[in-house]
Design an enzyme around this catalytic site. Sequence first.
Site, PDB file in Angstrom:
ATOM      1  N   PHE A 192      30.115  -1.475 -17.299  1.00 30.05           N
ATOM      2  CA  PHE A 192      30.140  -1.230 -18.747  1.00 30.05           C
ATOM      3  C   PHE A 192      28.741  -1.183 -19.364  1.00 30.05           C
ATOM      4  CE2 PHE A 192      29.748  -5.877 -18.831  1.00 30.05           C
ATOM      5  CZ  PHE A 192      28.850  -6.069 -19.883  1.00 30.05           C
ATOM      6  N   LYS A 223      34.411   7.506 -12.684  1.00 29.04           N
ATOM      7  CA  LYS A 223      35.314   6.497 -13.268  1.00 29.04           C
ATOM      8  C   LYS A 223      34.446   5.566 -14.095  1.00 29.04           C
ATOM      9  CE  LYS A 223      36.933   2.786 -13.233  1.00 29.04           C
ATOM     10  NZ  LYS A 223      36.793   1.857 -14.394  1.00 29.04           N
ATOM     11  N   SER A 249      29.775  -5.636 -10.406  1.00 30.40           N
ATOM     12  CA  SER A 249      29.553  -7.021  -9.981  1.00 30.40           C
ATOM     13  C   SER A 249      29.743  -7.154  -8.464  1.00 30.40           C
ATOM     14  CB  SER A 249      30.526  -7.942 -10.711  1.00 30.40           C
ATOM     15  OG  SER A 249      31.846  -7.569 -10.374  1.00 30.40           O
ATOM     16  N   CYS A 258      21.400  -5.508 -15.227  1.00 26.90           N
ATOM     17  CA  CYS A 258      21.321  -6.050 -13.865  1.00 26.90           C
ATOM     18  C   CYS A 258      19.878  -6.389 -13.521  1.00 26.90           C
ATOM     19  CB  CYS A 258      21.863  -5.066 -12.855  1.00 26.90           C
ATOM     20  SG  CYS A 258      20.874  -3.588 -12.782  1.00 26.90           S
ATOM     21  N   GLU A 316      25.782 -15.349 -12.059  1.00 29.11           N
ATOM     22  CA  GLU A 316      25.139 -14.352 -12.914  1.00 29.11           C
ATOM     23  C   GLU A 316      25.690 -14.554 -14.332  1.00 29.11           C
ATOM     24  OE1 GLU A 316      26.293 -10.285 -12.153  1.00 29.11           O
ATOM     25  OE2 GLU A 316      24.417  -9.551 -13.013  1.00 29.11           O
TER      26      GLU A 316
HETATM   27  P1  NAD Z   1      32.686  -5.003 -12.820  1.00 26.12           P
HETATM   28  O1  NAD Z   1      32.415  -5.255 -11.396  1.00 26.12           O
HETATM   29  O2  NAD Z   1      33.669  -5.883 -13.518  1.00 26.12           O
HETATM   30  O3  NAD Z   1      33.246  -3.510 -13.019  1.00 26.12           O
HETATM   31  C1  NAD Z   1      32.594  -2.402 -12.422  1.00 26.12           C
HETATM   32  C2  NAD Z   1      33.626  -1.295 -12.213  1.00 26.12           C
HETATM   33  O4  NAD Z   1      34.622  -1.741 -11.299  1.00 26.12           O
HETATM   34  C3  NAD Z   1      34.356  -0.892 -13.484  1.00 26.12           C
HETATM   35  O5  NAD Z   1      34.492   0.504 -13.491  1.00 26.12           O
HETATM   36  C4  NAD Z   1      35.696  -1.606 -13.386  1.00 26.12           C
HETATM   37  O6  NAD Z   1      36.742  -0.899 -14.022  1.00 26.12           O
HETATM   38  C5  NAD Z   1      35.928  -1.695 -11.884  1.00 26.12           C
HETATM   39  N1  NAD Z   1      36.635  -2.920 -11.486  1.00 26.12           N
HETATM   40  C6  NAD Z   1      36.581  -4.142 -12.081  1.00 26.12           C
HETATM   41  N2  NAD Z   1      37.317  -5.034 -11.379  1.00 26.12           N
HETATM   42  C7  NAD Z   1      37.839  -4.378 -10.327  1.00 26.12           C
HETATM   43  C8  NAD Z   1      38.673  -4.762  -9.225  1.00 26.12           C
HETATM   44  N3  NAD Z   1      39.129  -6.002  -9.086  1.00 26.12           N
HETATM   45  N4  NAD Z   1      39.008  -3.825  -8.317  1.00 26.12           N
HETATM   46  C9  NAD Z   1      38.540  -2.564  -8.430  1.00 26.12           C
HETATM   47  N5  NAD Z   1      37.753  -2.153  -9.460  1.00 26.12           N
HETATM   48  C10 NAD Z   1      37.395  -3.037 -10.384  1.00 26.12           C
HETATM   49  O7  NAD Z   1      31.271  -4.985 -13.571  1.00 26.12           O
HETATM   50  P2  NAD Z   1      30.993  -4.917 -15.132  1.00 26.12           P
HETATM   51  O8  NAD Z   1      31.385  -6.209 -15.763  1.00 26.12           O
HETATM   52  O9  NAD Z   1      31.544  -3.650 -15.703  1.00 26.12           O
HETATM   53  O10 NAD Z   1      29.403  -4.768 -15.136  1.00 26.12           O
HETATM   54  C11 NAD Z   1      28.539  -5.853 -15.028  1.00 26.12           C
HETATM   55  C12 NAD Z   1      28.131  -6.094 -13.596  1.00 26.12           C
HETATM   56  O11 NAD Z   1      27.533  -4.931 -13.051  1.00 26.12           O
HETATM   57  C13 NAD Z   1      27.079  -7.195 -13.464  1.00 26.12           C
HETATM   58  O12 NAD Z   1      27.396  -7.962 -12.331  1.00 26.12           O
HETATM   59  C14 NAD Z   1      25.781  -6.424 -13.238  1.00 26.12           C
HETATM   60  O13 NAD Z   1      24.772  -7.115 -12.556  1.00 26.12           O
HETATM   61  C15 NAD Z   1      26.284  -5.291 -12.431  1.00 26.12           C
HETATM   62  N6  NAD Z   1      25.352  -4.174 -12.487  1.00 26.12           N
HETATM   63  C16 NAD Z   1      24.604  -3.948 -11.386  1.00 26.12           C
HETATM   64  C17 NAD Z   1      23.688  -2.934 -11.402  1.00 26.12           C
HETATM   65  C18 NAD Z   1      22.833  -2.669 -10.200  1.00 26.12           C
HETATM   66  O14 NAD Z   1      22.127  -1.685 -10.205  1.00 26.12           O
HETATM   67  N7  NAD Z   1      22.863  -3.479  -9.174  1.00 26.12           N
HETATM   68  C19 NAD Z   1      23.524  -2.129 -12.535  1.00 26.12           C
HETATM   69  C20 NAD Z   1      24.318  -2.382 -13.647  1.00 26.12           C
HETATM   70  C21 NAD Z   1      25.247  -3.417 -13.610  1.00 26.12           C
END
Ligand code: NAD
Length: 497
Positions: free
Chosen positions: A149, A173, A226, A281, A382
């Site tokens: 997000f 997505k 995440s 991140c 985190e």
């Molecule tokens: P998230 O992992 O909750 O969601 C990421 C994506 O996965 C979304 O599209 C979501 O719909 C989907 N998703 C969520 N739960 C799922 C599940 N159980 N099974 C399958 N798909 C699922 O992450 P978020 O809260 O949207 O974003 C924040 C996280 O992203 C933080 O941990 C941040 O560090 C990380 N992030 C990492 C980077 C990087 O480059 N390493 C960059 C930006 C954000």
Amino acid sequence: MRTIEQWVGGQPFYGDPAGRIPVENPATGDVIAELLEASPADLDDAVRVAAEAQKEWARTPLAKRTAMMFTMRELVLAHEDELARAIVTEHGKDYSDAVGEIQRGRETLDFACGIGSTLRGDYSFDVSAGIDVHSIRQPLGVVAGICPFNFPVMVPMWMHPLAIMTGNSFILKPAAQTPSASLIIARLYREAGLPDGVFNVVSGERDIVAHILTHPGIDAISFVGSTPVAHIVRDTATAHGKRVQALGGANNHAIVLPDADLEFAATHISAAAFGAAGERCMALPIVVTVGGIGNELVDRIAHHAKKIRVGDGMDEGVDMGPVISATARQRIIALVDEAERDGARVVLDGRGLVVEGREGGHFLGPTIVTGVSTDSTLYHQEVFGPVLTVLEVDTYEDAIDLVNASPFGNGAAIFTNDGGMARRFTLEVEAGMVGVNVPIPTPVAYYSFGGWKESLLGDRHIHGPEGVSFYTRAKVITTRWPDAGAHGATMSFRRDE
Ligand code: NAD
């Protein structure tokens, strides 16, 4: 109530949705739209359309693809305000930061416009009598990008320009909290002349991701989110034969050595810890001070943090917006509460902040915590909020041991004026992106972006040259022409005859 549709085959797509997901403005707490949630049948339609479009797109001359991407770049520039407003309204970050996100994303478009130089293969002449060898890289087919997000424009843009320019079709997505920017991008690609079906948007949450990860028509997955979800994505998609890069979470540390310019360090640490309310991140949630400078540095950081104006990201002069949801706000407060109960000191407390006129918003003020145990959840997890933890150690060796004990390895930084110590740190630290007096060392787009350890699962970083490599597979071609000095056939495998 506005409906946010999907995008398939070059147009808005309503399909046969599995449901509707409310989308909130985190600065007000109001539901501002409903997002159509894709059903498995919708995904099947998107994959079929994408696969069909990819066949012709893969054979479209590079010059034509490049011309399209140059137009796209101009369109993104021209629609920067529309994109930034969509980001602020659904994510909450301040307008100027949203523009910064678009600019950083656009760097990948710039890189993609010159992809010819990275995509070209090798040629070896006369490797054996009359035999030449050359290599090319070809697209994978249909690739999907699953996004978090917190960067609704930039993170998808780390993926789609390269996936598309290397001849793939792309299914995006977006995160359900921040979907609108992806539909603007879809519209701009159509305007730029990208053939229908090459860029598609399929929305939803974990259910649709589960179908993406197992869909036989999808060849590769780029995931950013995440770490727990990165594990699900990597394990499921690779078990279903797909190429995967899964970028996970982070808990970035900066070490501040006693010789550092403390005022310089304090201003940069404050911006890196609290920018975008810590929802990056590459944010900086942990600082490790070396050799008795802790109190002075904390005072200086707090001085800068107190000046941060928190509010609705669309309002003039606001430096920091809300966090994404009421749940995120409560989770962050609970982490600070728990650390405080365990003896930590909350030096600057943003837990009770209320923004006048925006009482329903999910605001937190900058928060600084010292005396935190390394066993505490506040240190280990985190936080993804505007909370800075400052730890004190005696020596550089203690500090680097602490940093390298983290299961994450996204970014890490050092503040020092000692070139030798800085060099030593860059070699010893276990992280993929390292800063020297730069607390958010996010690489430019012609390098690749990626962490180590739990911050990246898979062996390819995202965007830049590694992105091109991820979205293509190599082919090596050995050629002989009968009258070009070739030998007769031989049963031997030798080249030197
Ligand atoms: P998230 O992992 O909750 O969601 C990421 C994506 O996965 C979304 O599209 C979501 O719909 C989907 N998703 C969520 N739960 C799922 C599940 N159980 N099974 C399958 N798909 C699922 O992450 P978020 O809260 O949207 O974003 C924040 C996280 O992203 C933080 O941990 C941040 O560090 C990380 N992030 C990492 C980077 C990087 O480059 N390493 C960059 C930006 C954000």
